[in-house]
Design a protein around this motif. Sequence first.
Motif, short mmCIF file in Angstrom:
data_model
loop_
_atom_site.label_atom_id
_atom_site.label_comp_id
_atom_site.label_asym_id
_atom_site.label_seq_id
_atom_site.Cartn_x
_atom_site.Cartn_y
_atom_site.Cartn_z
N UNK A 121 0.82 -1.21 0.00
CA UNK A 121 0.00 0.00 0.00
C UNK A 121 0.86 1.26 0.00
N UNK A 122 2.13 1.12 -0.35
CA UNK A 122 3.06 2.26 -0.31
C UNK A 122 3.63 2.55 -1.69
N UNK A 123 3.51 3.83 -2.12
CA UNK A 123 4.13 4.25 -3.37
C UNK A 123 5.59 4.59 -3.11
N UNK A 124 6.46 4.06 -3.94
CA UNK A 124 7.90 4.36 -3.91
C UNK A 124 8.20 5.18 -5.15
N UNK A 125 8.87 6.32 -4.98
CA UNK A 125 9.14 7.21 -6.10
C UNK A 125 10.64 7.32 -6.36
N UNK A 126 10.98 7.30 -7.64
CA UNK A 126 12.38 7.38 -8.04
C UNK A 126 12.54 8.33 -9.22
N UNK A 127 13.22 9.46 -9.02
CA UNK A 127 13.54 10.32 -10.16
C UNK A 127 14.58 9.62 -11.05
N UNK A 128 14.33 9.59 -12.36
CA UNK A 128 15.19 8.89 -13.30
C UNK A 128 15.38 9.74 -14.55
N UNK A 129 16.57 9.71 -15.10
CA UNK A 129 16.80 10.24 -16.44
C UNK A 129 17.22 9.06 -17.31
N UNK A 130 16.51 8.85 -18.40
CA UNK A 130 16.81 7.76 -19.32
C UNK A 130 17.34 8.31 -20.63
N UNK A 131 18.36 7.65 -21.15
CA UNK A 131 18.93 7.97 -22.46
C UNK A 131 18.70 6.74 -23.34
N UNK A 132 18.12 6.98 -24.51
CA UNK A 132 17.79 5.89 -25.42
C UNK A 132 18.34 6.24 -26.80
N UNK A 133 18.64 5.22 -27.56
CA UNK A 133 19.00 5.42 -28.96
C UNK A 133 18.17 4.46 -29.79
N UNK A 134 17.61 4.97 -30.88
CA UNK A 134 16.71 4.18 -31.72
C UNK A 134 17.28 4.14 -33.14
N UNK A 135 17.38 2.92 -33.66
CA UNK A 135 17.82 2.73 -35.06
C UNK A 135 16.94 1.65 -35.69
#
Length: 128
Positions: free
Chosen positions: A91-105
Amino acid sequence: MITALSPTDLVLQFMKLMEALDYDAGLKLVSDSCEYTNPPPLGTVRGPAGIRAVLEPFFAPTRENDFQILRAAASGPVVLLERLDRHLFGDKWVELPVTGVYEVHDGKITYWRDYFDAATIMSQLPAA
């Protein structure tokens, strides 16, 4: 005529599928040679099977996930997402700030690296 998704739209679609834990559909958007890296101690894995091996055990105890996209930017095949990843454990929300780097080909994610403070999420997880 079928139009290919832009790199940003493909990554956003991927994140929506992963938020719902739809590994089968989400991982179809990832190349077999995709490199996925998380901060230590998690490290780097490759391909859909490697990604699934990291994410499935982590998400197994979650009741719900909410990936809030705060900002998105792209330059050619490179996409950056600033996110707030929210996970419901019990019943507990856990929050995590994230920056994601992706590359698409060629319509597939070939590179994915998440930046976050592992201590931030570890300090919020419920006791086992």
